[in-house]
Design a protein around this motif. Sequence first.
Motif, PDB file in Angstrom:
ATOM      1  N   CYS A  26       0.869  -1.176   0.000  1.00  0.00           N
ATOM      2  CA  CYS A  26       0.000   0.000   0.000  1.00  0.00           C
ATOM      3  C   CYS A  26       0.907   1.228   0.000  1.00  0.00           C
ATOM      4  O   CYS A  26       0.807   2.080  -0.863  1.00  0.00           O
ATOM      5  CB  CYS A  26      -0.899  -0.027   1.233  1.00  0.00           C
ATOM      6  SG  CYS A  26      -1.907   1.442   1.404  1.00  0.00           S
ATOM      7  N   ARG A  50       3.903  -1.685  -7.409  1.00  0.00           N
ATOM      8  CA  ARG A  50       3.179  -0.508  -6.931  1.00  0.00           C
ATOM      9  C   ARG A  50       3.670  -0.141  -5.529  1.00  0.00           C
ATOM     10  O   ARG A  50       4.117  -0.994  -4.767  1.00  0.00           O
ATOM     11  CB  ARG A  50       1.666  -0.732  -6.865  1.00  0.00           C
ATOM     12  CG  ARG A  50       1.201  -1.764  -5.864  1.00  0.00           C
ATOM     13  CD  ARG A  50      -0.187  -1.447  -5.272  1.00  0.00           C
ATOM     14  NE  ARG A  50      -0.136  -0.423  -4.235  1.00  0.00           N
ATOM     15  CZ  ARG A  50      -1.159   0.327  -3.880  1.00  0.00           C
ATOM     16  NH1 ARG A  50      -2.341   0.187  -4.470  1.00  0.00           N
ATOM     17  NH2 ARG A  50      -1.035   1.223  -2.920  1.00  0.00           N
ATOM     18  N   LYS A  55       0.112   9.353   0.556  1.00  0.00           N
ATOM     19  CA  LYS A  55      -1.089   8.585   0.862  1.00  0.00           C
ATOM     20  C   LYS A  55      -2.249   9.496   1.217  1.00  0.00           C
ATOM     21  O   LYS A  55      -2.181  10.262   2.185  1.00  0.00           O
ATOM     22  CB  LYS A  55      -0.826   7.648   2.056  1.00  0.00           C
ATOM     23  CG  LYS A  55       0.256   6.627   1.836  1.00  0.00           C
ATOM     24  CD  LYS A  55       0.033   5.774   0.603  1.00  0.00           C
ATOM     25  CE  LYS A  55      -1.217   4.930   0.680  1.00  0.00           C
ATOM     26  NZ  LYS A  55      -1.434   4.173  -0.585  1.00  0.00           N
ATOM     27  N   PRO A  56      -3.337   9.412   0.458  1.00  0.00           N
ATOM     28  CA  PRO A  56      -4.519  10.213   0.806  1.00  0.00           C
ATOM     29  C   PRO A  56      -5.255   9.526   1.944  1.00  0.00           C
ATOM     30  O   PRO A  56      -5.686   8.397   1.816  1.00  0.00           O
ATOM     31  CB  PRO A  56      -5.354  10.132  -0.482  1.00  0.00           C
ATOM     32  CG  PRO A  56      -4.989   8.801  -1.084  1.00  0.00           C
ATOM     33  CD  PRO A  56      -3.584   8.480  -0.646  1.00  0.00           C
ATOM     34  N   GLU A  88       0.757   6.603  -7.004  1.00  0.00           N
ATOM     35  CA  GLU A  88      -0.377   7.528  -7.140  1.00  0.00           C
ATOM     36  C   GLU A  88       0.113   8.970  -7.217  1.00  0.00           C
ATOM     37  O   GLU A  88       0.999   9.376  -6.457  1.00  0.00           O
ATOM     38  CB  GLU A  88      -1.315   7.376  -5.923  1.00  0.00           C
ATOM     39  CG  GLU A  88      -2.409   8.441  -5.902  1.00  0.00           C
ATOM     40  CD  GLU A  88      -3.446   8.262  -4.805  1.00  0.00           C
ATOM     41  OE1 GLU A  88      -3.416   7.230  -4.099  1.00  0.00           O
ATOM     42  OE2 GLU A  88      -4.277   9.177  -4.650  1.00  0.00           O
ATOM     43  N   TRP A 107      -0.971   6.405 -11.313  1.00  0.00           N
ATOM     44  CA  TRP A 107      -2.397   6.162 -11.115  1.00  0.00           C
ATOM     45  C   TRP A 107      -3.047   7.328 -10.396  1.00  0.00           C
ATOM     46  O   TRP A 107      -2.403   8.029  -9.623  1.00  0.00           O
ATOM     47  CB  TRP A 107      -2.664   4.800 -10.474  1.00  0.00           C
ATOM     48  CG  TRP A 107      -2.745   4.725  -8.972  1.00  0.00           C
ATOM     49  CD1 TRP A 107      -3.768   5.181  -8.183  1.00  0.00           C
ATOM     50  CD2 TRP A 107      -1.793   4.112  -8.077  1.00  0.00           C
ATOM     51  NE1 TRP A 107      -3.499   4.887  -6.864  1.00  0.00           N
ATOM     52  CE2 TRP A 107      -2.309   4.234  -6.772  1.00  0.00           C
ATOM     53  CE3 TRP A 107      -0.565   3.461  -8.260  1.00  0.00           C
ATOM     54  CZ2 TRP A 107      -1.634   3.743  -5.652  1.00  0.00           C
ATOM     55  CZ3 TRP A 107       0.096   2.978  -7.148  1.00  0.00           C
ATOM     56  CH2 TRP A 107      -0.431   3.118  -5.865  1.00  0.00           C
ATOM     57  N   GLY A 109      -5.886   8.410  -7.870  1.00  0.00           N
ATOM     58  CA  GLY A 109      -6.603   7.776  -6.759  1.00  0.00           C
ATOM     59  C   GLY A 109      -8.090   8.108  -6.771  1.00  0.00           C
ATOM     60  O   GLY A 109      -8.539   9.066  -7.416  1.00  0.00           O
ATOM     61  N   ARG A 111      -9.954   9.345  -4.540  1.00  0.00           N
ATOM     62  CA  ARG A 111     -10.345  10.643  -3.979  1.00  0.00           C
ATOM     63  C   ARG A 111      -9.993  11.788  -4.917  1.00  0.00           C
ATOM     64  O   ARG A 111     -10.455  12.915  -4.724  1.00  0.00           O
ATOM     65  CB  ARG A 111      -9.694  10.842  -2.603  1.00  0.00           C
ATOM     66  CG  ARG A 111     -10.207   9.890  -1.559  1.00  0.00           C
ATOM     67  CD  ARG A 111      -9.292   9.792  -0.357  1.00  0.00           C
ATOM     68  NE  ARG A 111      -9.627   8.646   0.467  1.00  0.00           N
ATOM     69  CZ  ARG A 111      -9.316   7.376   0.173  1.00  0.00           C
ATOM     70  NH1 ARG A 111      -8.649   7.096  -0.941  1.00  0.00           N
ATOM     71  NH2 ARG A 111      -9.682   6.392   0.959  1.00  0.00           N
ATOM     72  N   LYS A 136      -8.470   5.359 -11.208  1.00  0.00           N
ATOM     73  CA  LYS A 136      -9.329   4.605 -10.290  1.00  0.00           C
ATOM     74  C   LYS A 136     -10.734   5.170 -10.328  1.00  0.00           C
ATOM     75  O   LYS A 136     -10.931   6.368 -10.603  1.00  0.00           O
ATOM     76  CB  LYS A 136      -8.774   4.695  -8.868  1.00  0.00           C
ATOM     77  CG  LYS A 136      -7.543   3.833  -8.659  1.00  0.00           C
ATOM     78  CD  LYS A 136      -7.369   3.545  -7.184  1.00  0.00           C
ATOM     79  CE  LYS A 136      -6.286   2.531  -6.941  1.00  0.00           C
ATOM     80  NZ  LYS A 136      -6.356   1.970  -5.589  1.00  0.00           N
ATOM     81  N   ARG A 166     -11.886  -0.101  -7.869  1.00  0.00           N
ATOM     82  CA  ARG A 166     -11.506  -0.304  -6.459  1.00  0.00           C
ATOM     83  C   ARG A 166     -12.710  -0.240  -5.512  1.00  0.00           C
ATOM     84  O   ARG A 166     -12.573  -0.159  -4.315  1.00  0.00           O
ATOM     85  CB  ARG A 166     -10.409   0.685  -6.027  1.00  0.00           C
ATOM     86  CG  ARG A 166     -10.704   2.134  -6.302  1.00  0.00           C
ATOM     87  CD  ARG A 166     -11.647   2.800  -5.352  1.00  0.00           C
ATOM     88  NE  ARG A 166     -11.014   3.157  -4.099  1.00  0.00           N
ATOM     89  CZ  ARG A 166     -11.662   3.540  -3.020  1.00  0.00           C
ATOM     90  NH1 ARG A 166     -12.988   3.629  -3.039  1.00  0.00           N
ATOM     91  NH2 ARG A 166     -11.027   3.876  -1.916  1.00  0.00           N
ATOM     92  N   ASP A 200      -8.780  -3.785  -8.452  1.00  0.00           N
ATOM     93  CA  ASP A 200      -8.033  -3.631  -7.205  1.00  0.00           C
ATOM     94  C   ASP A 200      -8.870  -4.321  -6.124  1.00  0.00           C
ATOM     95  O   ASP A 200      -9.763  -3.715  -5.532  1.00  0.00           O
ATOM     96  CB  ASP A 200      -7.856  -2.133  -6.903  1.00  0.00           C
ATOM     97  CG  ASP A 200      -7.326  -1.858  -5.491  1.00  0.00           C
ATOM     98  OD1 ASP A 200      -7.294  -2.787  -4.656  1.00  0.00           O
ATOM     99  OD2 ASP A 200      -6.966  -0.703  -5.221  1.00  0.00           O
ATOM    100  N   HIS A 203      -8.665  -2.879  -2.051  1.00  0.00           N
ATOM    101  CA  HIS A 203      -9.468  -1.797  -1.480  1.00  0.00           C
ATOM    102  C   HIS A 203     -10.956  -2.115  -1.501  1.00  0.00           C
ATOM    103  O   HIS A 203     -11.723  -1.506  -0.758  1.00  0.00           O
ATOM    104  CB  HIS A 203      -9.144  -0.462  -2.167  1.00  0.00           C
ATOM    105  CG  HIS A 203      -7.763   0.011  -1.820  1.00  0.00           C
ATOM    106  ND1 HIS A 203      -6.657  -0.353  -2.541  1.00  0.00           N
ATOM    107  CD2 HIS A 203      -7.315   0.752  -0.776  1.00  0.00           C
ATOM    108  CE1 HIS A 203      -5.579   0.160  -1.974  1.00  0.00           C
ATOM    109  NE2 HIS A 203      -5.948   0.840  -0.898  1.00  0.00           N
ATOM    110  N   GLU A 229      -2.468  -5.337  -3.282  1.00  0.00           N
ATOM    111  CA  GLU A 229      -1.527  -4.851  -2.263  1.00  0.00           C
ATOM    112  C   GLU A 229      -0.805  -6.027  -1.616  1.00  0.00           C
ATOM    113  O   GLU A 229      -1.427  -6.959  -1.104  1.00  0.00           O
ATOM    114  CB  GLU A 229      -2.280  -4.025  -1.210  1.00  0.00           C
ATOM    115  CG  GLU A 229      -2.617  -2.643  -1.743  1.00  0.00           C
ATOM    116  CD  GLU A 229      -3.156  -1.699  -0.694  1.00  0.00           C
ATOM    117  OE1 GLU A 229      -3.152  -0.484  -0.951  1.00  0.00           O
ATOM    118  OE2 GLU A 229      -3.590  -2.151   0.384  1.00  0.00           O
TER     119      GLU A 229
HETATM  120  C1  PEP Z   1      -4.110   2.885  -2.733  1.00  0.00           C
HETATM  121  O1  PEP Z   1      -4.105   2.300  -3.820  1.00  0.00           O
HETATM  122  O2  PEP Z   1      -3.329   2.645  -1.818  1.00  0.00           O
HETATM  123  C2  PEP Z   1      -5.173   3.891  -2.486  1.00  0.00           C
HETATM  124  C3  PEP Z   1      -5.057   4.840  -1.600  1.00  0.00           C
HETATM  125  O3  PEP Z   1      -6.240   3.651  -3.238  1.00  0.00           O
HETATM  126  P1  PEP Z   1      -7.674   4.387  -3.418  1.00  0.00           P
HETATM  127  O4  PEP Z   1      -7.415   5.660  -4.121  1.00  0.00           O
HETATM  128  O5  PEP Z   1      -8.386   3.369  -4.248  1.00  0.00           O
HETATM  129  O6  PEP Z   1      -8.290   4.529  -2.048  1.00  0.00           O
END
Ligand code: PEP
Length: 361
Positions: A26, A50, A55-56, A88, A107, A109, A111, A136, A166, A200, A203, A229
Motif C-alpha cells: 500500500c 506498486r 497517501k490520501p 499515485e 495512477w 486515486g 479521492r 481509479k 476499487r 483492485d 481496497h 496490495e
Molecule cells: C491505494 O491504492 O493505496 C489507495 C489509496 O487507493 P484508493 O485511491 O483506491 O483509495
Amino acid sequence: MQNSKKLRNWLDAFGLDHPLVIAGPCSAETQEQVLAIAHQLKDTDASVLRAGIWKPRTRPGNFEGVGALGLKWLQEAKDQTGMMTTTEVANTNHVDLALKHDIDILWIGARTTVSPFVVQEIADALQGTDKTVLIKNPVNPDLALWLGAVERFYSANIQNLGVIHRGFSTYEKTKYRNNPEWQIPIDLQNQFPDLPLILDPSHIAGRRDIIFELCQTALDLNYDGLMVETHFDPDSAWSDAKQQITPQTLDKMTVDLRIRKKGDDKVEFNNELSKLRAQIDVIDDKIVQMMGKRMNIADNIGVLKKDHNVAILQVKRWNEILGRMILAGEHNKLSEEFVLRLYKAIHQESIGHQKKVFKET
Ligand code: PEP
Ligand code: MN
C-alpha cells in the motif's frame, strides 16, 4: 474516444499470456521494505511494482506516506529487478517528481477522480505524455464521473490509458470495505470494450480472505489485470494492514485462478459465454440481496401490524403494488404474465415472513 484500440497498446506491449499483475505495498515505508518486496515479486506473475508515496487519508493522523524520498527507492527497485513501477499522483507537483524519477505508470486515486478540477490540472501537466495513466473509480458510484476523468486525459493527448475498479463507498456496512457494484464497470466495459480494466481487490475487500474470489469474478468478467496490495509482513504494514497479502500468497493465487486464454473460434465463443454468464451471476446476487432486504422490511411491517392489531393481508395495498409493477415491467420489456407470477411469489414470501412475526412476537 475514437481509435480506442490504441488505448490497449501499452498493455499489449507487455506481451503477456495472463492478465497484467500489479503488486506491491500500500505504502512505501523504507528502502529495505520496497526492495525486499520487489525481490519477492520479481519471479511471480507481477510485472509492475506498486507503492504509494503520498497517501490520501480520509482522516488526518494516519501515515501519510514518505514523500518524494520514496521515488528513489522505486527507481532502485526497478534497476535491481527490472520491474516497471507505479505510484499515485494527486497534484502537479507529484506529477513532476514522478516523471523526474522515471515512474512508468501513474495512477489517479479514488479521492482525486471525484474532482474534475484536480483531474484537469493533472491531465494538463501530463499533456502528450507517453506514460500510462490508470484512473481509479471515484469513491462514489458515478460512472459519468469516472468516464469524465478518462476523457480529460484522452483529450490531453494521453493515449496509454486504463481504469482501475476499487469499489465504491457506502454508508451501509457490508462485508466489503468498498462495495464492488460490479454493474458499473460492466457498463463501462460495454461502452469502451478496448479500455483496459484492472481490478483492485484489496481496497474493495479491506480484508485478506475474499481477495481470491474477487479476482476470480473479475477474470470471469474478462478484466485485463489485477492490482493487489502485497507486503512481506502484512500485519506490520504502516497502512491498510488488514488487506495486504504476502508475495507468496499472491504467487499461489495466480496459479489457482482460472484464466481464460485467447484462442480459436470455439475458445472465443466459450470466453464470451462465460463473460455473459458472470454478468448474469452479478445480477442474480443482487436480486437475492434485494429480496432479502425487502423481506426485512416486511418483517418490520409485520411487527407494526401486530402491535396495532391489523390483518396481514391488505388487498388494496397489494393491488396498488401489482398495478405499479406491471407498468414498470412494461417499461423494462417484461410481460404482464411474468410480473404477475413474480410478484405473487414475492407477496407470498412476504406474507410468510409476517405470519412468522405474528407467531413469534
Ligand atoms: C491505494 O491504492 O493505496 C489507495 C489509496 O487507493 P484508493 O485511491 O483506491 O483509495
Ligand atoms: Mn491502500
